[in-house]
Write a protein that holds these residues in place. Structure first.
Motif, PDB file in Angstrom:
ATOM      1  N   ARG A   1      21.109  12.758 -87.921  1.00 55.99           N
ATOM      2  CA  ARG A   1      21.316  12.446 -86.505  1.00 55.99           C
ATOM      3  C   ARG A   1      20.087  12.879 -85.706  1.00 55.99           C
ATOM      4  O   ARG A   1      19.532  13.955 -85.947  1.00 55.99           O
ATOM      5  CB  ARG A   1      22.550  13.176 -85.965  1.00 55.99           C
ATOM      6  CG  ARG A   1      23.859  12.692 -86.581  1.00 55.99           C
ATOM      7  CD  ARG A   1      25.080  13.393 -86.006  1.00 55.99           C
ATOM      8  NE  ARG A   1      24.960  14.844 -85.906  1.00 55.99           N
ATOM      9  CZ  ARG A   1      25.242  15.702 -86.877  1.00 55.99           C
ATOM     10  NH1 ARG A   1      25.649  15.270 -88.040  1.00 55.99           N
ATOM     11  NH2 ARG A   1      25.122  17.006 -86.690  1.00 55.99           N
ATOM     12  N   ALA A   2      19.710  12.081 -84.748  1.00 57.29           N
ATOM     13  CA  ALA A   2      18.584  12.410 -83.879  1.00 57.29           C
ATOM     14  C   ALA A   2      18.801  13.760 -83.205  1.00 57.29           C
ATOM     15  O   ALA A   2      19.918  14.092 -82.801  1.00 57.29           O
ATOM     16  CB  ALA A   2      18.418  11.327 -82.811  1.00 57.29           C
ATOM     17  N   LYS A   3      17.758  14.532 -83.154  1.00 60.67           N
ATOM     18  CA  LYS A   3      17.726  15.839 -82.496  1.00 60.67           C
ATOM     19  C   LYS A   3      18.617  16.888 -83.140  1.00 60.67           C
ATOM     20  O   LYS A   3      18.828  17.956 -82.567  1.00 60.67           O
ATOM     21  CB  LYS A   3      18.041  15.704 -81.007  1.00 60.67           C
ATOM     22  CG  LYS A   3      17.036  14.821 -80.289  1.00 60.67           C
ATOM     23  CD  LYS A   3      17.328  14.706 -78.829  1.00 60.67           C
ATOM     24  CE  LYS A   3      16.283  13.755 -78.247  1.00 60.67           C
ATOM     25  NZ  LYS A   3      16.538  13.365 -76.918  1.00 60.67           N
ATOM     26  N   ASP A   4      19.139  16.621 -84.330  1.00 60.34           N
ATOM     27  CA  ASP A   4      19.968  17.601 -85.040  1.00 60.34           C
ATOM     28  C   ASP A   4      19.091  18.788 -85.416  1.00 60.34           C
ATOM     29  O   ASP A   4      18.058  18.633 -86.075  1.00 60.34           O
ATOM     30  CB  ASP A   4      20.569  16.964 -86.288  1.00 60.34           C
ATOM     31  CG  ASP A   4      21.541  17.867 -87.037  1.00 60.34           C
ATOM     32  OD1 ASP A   4      21.580  19.089 -86.767  1.00 60.34           O
ATOM     33  OD2 ASP A   4      22.255  17.339 -87.909  1.00 60.34           O
ATOM     34  N   GLU A   5      19.477  19.963 -85.006  1.00 59.63           N
ATOM     35  CA  GLU A   5      18.710  21.175 -85.275  1.00 59.63           C
ATOM     36  C   GLU A   5      18.739  21.580 -86.745  1.00 59.63           C
ATOM     37  O   GLU A   5      18.016  22.490 -87.154  1.00 59.63           O
ATOM     38  CB  GLU A   5      19.211  22.322 -84.392  1.00 59.63           C
ATOM     39  CG  GLU A   5      18.861  22.125 -82.926  1.00 59.63           C
ATOM     40  CD  GLU A   5      17.365  22.090 -82.677  1.00 59.63           C
ATOM     41  OE1 GLU A   5      16.641  22.954 -83.211  1.00 59.63           O
ATOM     42  OE2 GLU A   5      16.915  21.197 -81.929  1.00 59.63           O
ATOM     43  N   GLN A   6      19.532  20.902 -87.565  1.00 60.61           N
ATOM     44  CA  GLN A   6      19.575  21.168 -89.002  1.00 60.61           C
ATOM     45  C   GLN A   6      18.184  21.030 -89.621  1.00 60.61           C
ATOM     46  O   GLN A   6      17.876  21.656 -90.619  1.00 60.61           O
ATOM     47  CB  GLN A   6      20.552  20.197 -89.686  1.00 60.61           C
ATOM     48  CG  GLN A   6      20.654  20.337 -91.183  1.00 60.61           C
ATOM     49  CD  GLN A   6      21.243  21.683 -91.618  1.00 60.61           C
ATOM     50  OE1 GLN A   6      22.033  22.279 -90.895  1.00 60.61           O
ATOM     51  NE2 GLN A   6      20.846  22.153 -92.770  1.00 60.61           N
ATOM     52  N   VAL A   7      17.341  20.238 -88.992  1.00 61.40           N
ATOM     53  CA  VAL A   7      15.988  20.025 -89.501  1.00 61.40           C
ATOM     54  C   VAL A   7      15.223  21.343 -89.624  1.00 61.40           C
ATOM     55  O   VAL A   7      14.374  21.497 -90.487  1.00 61.40           O
ATOM     56  CB  VAL A   7      15.219  18.992 -88.644  1.00 61.40           C
ATOM     57  CG1 VAL A   7      14.828  19.564 -87.291  1.00 61.40           C
ATOM     58  CG2 VAL A   7      14.000  18.476 -89.392  1.00 61.40           C
ATOM     59  N   ARG A   8      15.530  22.307 -88.775  1.00 57.84           N
ATOM     60  CA  ARG A   8      14.822  23.592 -88.821  1.00 57.84           C
ATOM     61  C   ARG A   8      15.070  24.318 -90.138  1.00 57.84           C
ATOM     62  O   ARG A   8      14.152  24.877 -90.729  1.00 57.84           O
ATOM     63  CB  ARG A   8      15.220  24.472 -87.640  1.00 57.84           C
ATOM     64  CG  ARG A   8      14.772  23.900 -86.318  1.00 57.84           C
ATOM     65  CD  ARG A   8      15.066  24.870 -85.184  1.00 57.84           C
ATOM     66  NE  ARG A   8      14.844  24.271 -83.902  1.00 57.84           N
ATOM     67  CZ  ARG A   8      13.656  24.098 -83.334  1.00 57.84           C
ATOM     68  NH1 ARG A   8      12.576  24.458 -83.967  1.00 57.84           N
ATOM     69  NH2 ARG A   8      13.557  23.557 -82.141  1.00 57.84           N
TER      70      ARG A   8
ATOM     71  N   GLY B   1      25.884  29.352 -90.568  1.00 56.80           N
ATOM     72  CA  GLY B   1      25.542  28.061 -90.006  1.00 56.80           C
ATOM     73  C   GLY B   1      26.542  26.983 -90.364  1.00 56.80           C
ATOM     74  O   GLY B   1      27.193  27.036 -91.401  1.00 56.80           O
ATOM     75  N   PRO B   2      26.699  26.012 -89.488  1.00 54.01           N
ATOM     76  CA  PRO B   2      27.653  24.932 -89.707  1.00 54.01           C
ATOM     77  C   PRO B   2      27.225  23.998 -90.824  1.00 54.01           C
ATOM     78  O   PRO B   2      26.035  23.843 -91.092  1.00 54.01           O
ATOM     79  CB  PRO B   2      27.650  24.197 -88.366  1.00 54.01           C
ATOM     80  CG  PRO B   2      26.313  24.488 -87.787  1.00 54.01           C
ATOM     81  CD  PRO B   2      25.962  25.880 -88.253  1.00 54.01           C
ATOM     82  N   ASP B   3      28.172  23.415 -91.465  1.00 56.14           N
ATOM     83  CA  ASP B   3      27.962  22.375 -92.476  1.00 56.14           C
ATOM     84  C   ASP B   3      27.314  22.862 -93.776  1.00 56.14           C
ATOM     85  O   ASP B   3      27.120  22.090 -94.678  1.00 56.14           O
ATOM     86  CB  ASP B   3      27.106  21.213 -91.959  1.00 56.14           C
ATOM     87  CG  ASP B   3      27.855  20.384 -90.948  1.00 56.14           C
ATOM     88  OD1 ASP B   3      29.088  20.379 -91.010  1.00 56.14           O
ATOM     89  OD2 ASP B   3      27.192  19.742 -90.129  1.00 56.14           O
TER      90      ASP B   3
END
Length: 159
Positions: free
Chosen positions: A81-88, A152-154
């Motif tokens: 998803r766009a802008k999802d902070e999971q990328v960090r 953290g979530p997920d």
């Protein structure tokens, strides 16, 4: 995930894929992580890894095994998803894999890692098979560690 994957088995399978010339380094790692962690991606996901062997399409740049490991980390921890902070988290784990390989081998440049070998020679093959197995095992260890860390979530639901 039904049964906890074994990083040593993952290493052995990745090495076998490369040794048997079924797949190159990056492809072998994506394939074995997908299969052993039961990620459910179709085998067509291997196509994304096909341009990375021999240092990015044969250019001698970044080691294809490391690129494959980073792709595999993205399969588990990346964002959709766009802008999802999971990328960090994905970027931090990718950096960890990168830095560990660099600390062990001095660099990630394929042409430097293989400078004293002839492409396709037995020495070259053994070295790249070993890199493939090493990165596959390390990638699996990182994934297992992160999935076992309740933060953290997920995190537990991605695999």
């Amino acid at each position: 995930m039904q049964k906890k994957p074994d990083p040593v088995k993952i290493r052995t399978q990745a090495e076998a894929y490369y040794r048997d010339m079924d797949y190159y380094c990056s492809e072998a790692i994506v394939k074995v992580i997908n299969d052993e962690f039961g990620l459910g991606y179709p085998d067509s996901v291997i196509k994304m890894a096909s341009g990375f062997p021999i240092g990015m399409g044969g250019s001698g740049c970044t080691c294809g095994a490391v690129a494959g490991g980073i792709m595999a980390l993205g399969m588990v921890f990346g964002r959709t998803r766009a802008k999802d902070e999971q990328v960090r988290q994905c970027m931090a784990l990718s950096r960890e894999l990168h830095d560990r390989f660099r600390e062990t081998h001095g660099c990630l440049c394929c042409r430097i890692l293989t400078k004293d070998t002839v492409l396709g020679s037995p020495v070259h093959m053994q070295q790249c098979i070993a890199f493939t197995g090493e990165v596959a095992e390390e990638t699996a260890k990182i994934i297992l560690r992160e999935l076992d860390t309740p933060a953290g979530p997920d995190k537990k639901t991605r695999v």
